[in-house]
Structures are given as C-alpha cells and as structure tokens.
Scaffold this motif. Sequence first.
Motif, PDB file in Angstrom:
ATOM      1  N   HIS A  67      -7.647  -6.478   7.434  1.00 53.70           N
ATOM      2  CA  HIS A  67      -6.230  -6.871   7.406  1.00 53.70           C
ATOM      3  C   HIS A  67      -6.052  -8.300   6.913  1.00 53.70           C
ATOM      4  O   HIS A  67      -4.933  -8.701   6.587  1.00 53.70           O
ATOM      5  N   TRP A  72      -7.740  -2.285   1.516  1.00 54.74           N
ATOM      6  CA  TRP A  72      -7.754  -1.218   2.517  1.00 54.74           C
ATOM      7  C   TRP A  72      -8.441   0.061   2.066  1.00 54.74           C
ATOM      8  O   TRP A  72      -8.856   0.872   2.904  1.00 54.74           O
ATOM      9  N   THR A  73      -8.534   0.313   0.770  1.00 59.49           N
ATOM     10  CA  THR A  73      -9.038   1.601   0.294  1.00 59.49           C
ATOM     11  C   THR A  73     -10.141   1.389  -0.731  1.00 59.49           C
ATOM     12  O   THR A  73     -10.403   0.275  -1.194  1.00 59.49           O
ATOM     13  N   GLU A 382     -10.942  -1.380  12.195  1.00 61.11           N
ATOM     14  CA  GLU A 382      -9.634  -0.808  11.871  1.00 61.11           C
ATOM     15  C   GLU A 382      -9.801   0.218  10.762  1.00 61.11           C
ATOM     16  O   GLU A 382     -10.821   0.256  10.075  1.00 61.11           O
ATOM     17  N   ASN A 383      -8.789   1.053  10.569  1.00 66.41           N
ATOM     18  CA  ASN A 383      -8.868   2.102   9.559  1.00 66.41           C
ATOM     19  C   ASN A 383      -7.464   2.562   9.192  1.00 66.41           C
ATOM     20  O   ASN A 383      -6.576   2.613  10.058  1.00 66.41           O
ATOM     21  N   ARG A 384      -7.267   2.857   7.932  1.00 70.46           N
ATOM     22  CA  ARG A 384      -6.012   3.457   7.484  1.00 70.46           C
ATOM     23  C   ARG A 384      -6.249   4.805   6.817  1.00 70.46           C
ATOM     24  O   ARG A 384      -5.345   5.360   6.211  1.00 70.46           O
ATOM     25  N   HIS A 385      -7.478   5.308   6.880  1.00 70.42           N
ATOM     26  CA  HIS A 385      -7.774   6.606   6.303  1.00 70.42           C
ATOM     27  C   HIS A 385      -7.355   7.678   7.295  1.00 70.42           C
ATOM     28  O   HIS A 385      -7.926   7.795   8.384  1.00 70.42           O
ATOM     29  N   ALA A 388      -3.577   5.718  11.093  1.00 72.60           N
ATOM     30  CA  ALA A 388      -3.949   4.319  11.265  1.00 72.60           C
ATOM     31  C   ALA A 388      -4.551   4.143  12.655  1.00 72.60           C
ATOM     32  O   ALA A 388      -4.024   4.662  13.645  1.00 72.60           O
ATOM     33  N   ASP A 403      -1.716   4.952  15.506  1.00 72.56           N
ATOM     34  CA  ASP A 403      -0.281   4.848  15.277  1.00 72.56           C
ATOM     35  C   ASP A 403       0.475   5.913  16.064  1.00 72.56           C
ATOM     36  O   ASP A 403       1.653   5.757  16.363  1.00 72.56           O
TER      37      ASP A 403
END
Length: 499
Positions: A67, A72-73, A382-385, A388, A403
């Motif tokens: 962050h 992020w990807t 952390e992860n957004r895959h 979230a 999330d």
Amino acid sequence: MTTRPNVLVIQADQFRWDCTGAAGNPDVETPALDSLAADGVLYTEAFCPLPVCTPSRYSLLSGRPVHQHGGWTNRSTLAPGIDTFPRALRRAGYRTAAVGKMHFTPTYLDVGYDRLVLAEQHGPGRYDDDYHRALRAAGLAPVVDLLDQEEQLRASAAPAYWTTYGTGRSDLPEQWHSTTWIGEQARRELDAWTDGGGQLLHVSFIKPHHPFDPPAPWDERYHPDALSILPGWTEAIPEQDRRYGNEYFGYDGLTEATLRTVMAHYYATITQLDHQIALLLDRLRDRGMYDDTLVVFTSDHGEYLGFHHLLLKNGPMYDPLAKVPLVVKFPGTRASRRDASLVSLIDVAPTVLAAAGLAPADLLPGRDLADPSQSRSCVFAENRHGPAAFMARTATHKLLAYDDPTRDAFYDLAADPYELDNRIADPACAQLIGELRDALANWVLFDTPPPVHLDEGAPTIDAPNVPPRDPIRHTEHRDWFAARAAESAARPDFAPWRG
C-alpha cells in the motif's frame, strides 16, 4: 573484508518455506541451500507482504509494503519516485545487474539495475525477454509452460494436464530449461565481477512456480510413494475454503496419490534449482569472493502444496502461502543460526543497504536483520486478489480481516497450527482480536502511510505562458525577488503591518 561488500540476492518463485532440508523437510534434497544456511542465518518466521509475484517483488526492492509502493497486481509499474536498494547501490557506485524473472511492466523497467538479462513466464514479458528470443532462435518453444500459463492456450491442454494438476516432465531439454538458462546467465555475470567489491547481482528463478515441469532426468529424482504429505493436508476442502476449490484447478478431485506426484515434481524443480545455486556459490568460492559477499535467498511467496486440500496460491493467507524461505549470509562472518523472530521481505532492502554502509533515502518501515535490537511483535500482509484482505500475525495468533466481515478469521496458532478452527466469534478471543485489529489499523493509517511523491521533472502543459525549465533563469528570478525583499525590509519607513 572489502569496504564495499558484494551483494548476491537469489530469489525463487512460489517456494514453500519448509521445503528445504535446513527447514526440517525430510524428503527434499537442497544441499546448497542447507550449506548456505549453515554459514548464515535461517529465518524460520519470514513472511511476504502480498502473496502475488510482482507486488511482493516491488516490496523486496523498495523495502515498503504494497500500500506504500502501489504495485498491487502483476500488471503494475513501480513509480519512479519509489526508491529501491538497487538504485541506492547504483548511486553509491555499485555495478548492478539482474538475471531471470523480474515480472516488471514494462519488461525492462529501470529499478536500479544497469543490466537486465530476463527470462519471464507470464504476461507480455515472455514476448520481450532474452530467454524466449533465444528459445525461438534455437527453434524451441516451452509448450508445457505455455499451455499452463497462457489463458488462450490453456483450454487446449490435454486431459492429463487437468488430472495431474499441470504436473509432468518439461518438453525442453535440460540445457534449455529456464532454471538452467538463468543459472548459466547468472554465472556469466559473476565471472564479470572484479576484485574490490561494490557489485550487486539479483538472480531470480522462475521455479518452482507452476507448472511443476522439471526436465529429464530431474523429473525422476523423487518417487511419489516415498514422500510424506506435508502438515495441514485435509481429506476434503474445509468448508471455510470451499469458495477457493476451483481456483485455477478444481481441487475436489485431489487425492493423496496425486498430491504425492505433484510433490515429486515440485521437489524435483527445487532440487534442480538448488543445483544451480550450488554452481553460483561455488563460483564465488573459487574466486575468493564468497566470504565478502552478502548472500540472500528467498522467494516472493509460498505454495499451499496440499494445505487445506489446495494447491498453488489463490486463497487465504495461510502460513504455507504467506511464509517464505529466508536465508542471509552476512559478509565477513559465518555463523549457523536459526532465528524465529517475525521478519518480512520488506526487511531485505534495509539489510542490504546497511551491509553496504548506506542509509535509505527515506525512512523505511523494515528492519536491518543484522541488528538484533530491532524486532517486531506483529507482521502484516495484504492482498487485493479476490476479496481485499489484510493479515496481522504474531508469534502465536493470526487475524485475517476482509472487506466482507463475514469472512474474517482468527486463529490460535499455538493450539491450531494448521488454521482449521476459526475463533473470530469466540468471546474468549475478543480482546486479542481487538488488539490485532488496532495493530492493523495503526500499521496502515499511521506507521506506513503512502510516501510523498516529488518529481520536479513531471510533464507540464504546453502553453505560451509556461517558462522553459532553466535552472539559471529560475535562480536569477528568485534572487531578484529576494534582493527586493531585503532592501525593503531594511528601510526605516517600511512597516506594512502597522494598523
């Protein structure tokens, strides 16, 4: 020891933390990594900042959580305002190079390496890199890898691909397998090192990332029946993980026999990789440079390998996925030591800089691993895959916060090391859960805010009233106004603040 030690960073991809002999695995053969651990420090509780290739790599390079750096990807670019340890070393006069898989966008992104000799696997990088150009010139194509990695080709894979979970012998001969090619290119870079220190080489292997396709004869190194299933295997996918049962493959049909076959090929790719590491370290020893070189071995993330009846990396941040192997041999010393303190890949950058006698350009949240006075009580990821998610982990407990709060999980790792008993709703755990939520919030909001980005050379509009970028004109303009201000302030009758 030279005043400026050399630095060799060796990185694997999707390497489970407990898949070396030094980490206690009784089956896999890793003599080179075991020897390196015997000369350095084996960190048994090391974690990645995000269990996806590119974000984790950018964190290793920058010393920042995802962050903060914003990559992020796997299709992201590290902003030029984010400093990296290769850039810092280069500014200090180091000669810097990287070989293998970087997973950058664009493929040859400048993050501080003077030379990039690349072997990529996923995305556009495959069609830019040195390795695939060399393969094509030789009339070769990595068909097994293409069928596994390229979505438009994957649908045409034979039924055996799906029943073996992408496990099999590589269609390439050993000399053209990515592990061998990367190792050979890395040794060429080491051969160019000169006496006196001040050189950085980052060697990044594609394997043991799937497909698990060791070339002959490595594919016959392990017999599946002789292997022990690793801790955390369950006979079926736990209900809490049912939503991840069809990530990349459908895992309901995974049996112990099939898993052992997967493990045999996974281990074979590791042992082949270890062989190439042995050749690198031997090259350093032969040249008398081993003792004066900081050597780091790690991975960008882990691998389930049967944990909770899952494979690969798509799912919750359980330990086999979030933990990574980490061995550091410090320059000038040889000391076999196991360290169970909580560490992160963001610690690599400050450790490298400190070994080189450099301070980071900006305050970094990581720690110098050579300094035992620095420690942390909690490590974060952390992860957004997919959904979230954030992880806060102490030595004994783990919080996974999503999330969607209905997915939240809390594990007492001392009583439940395989993360099967979610106690998020247990009133007896409420205080610990609250403390970890507070620690996570403080980490994101206050401890690691996004860094300020400054780029005085950023594009400007093209208009007649915009002056040219001329530092001499800028200084002259500033000095004129400063002189007028000083003259006016010295006048007895200059009193603009009177009422």
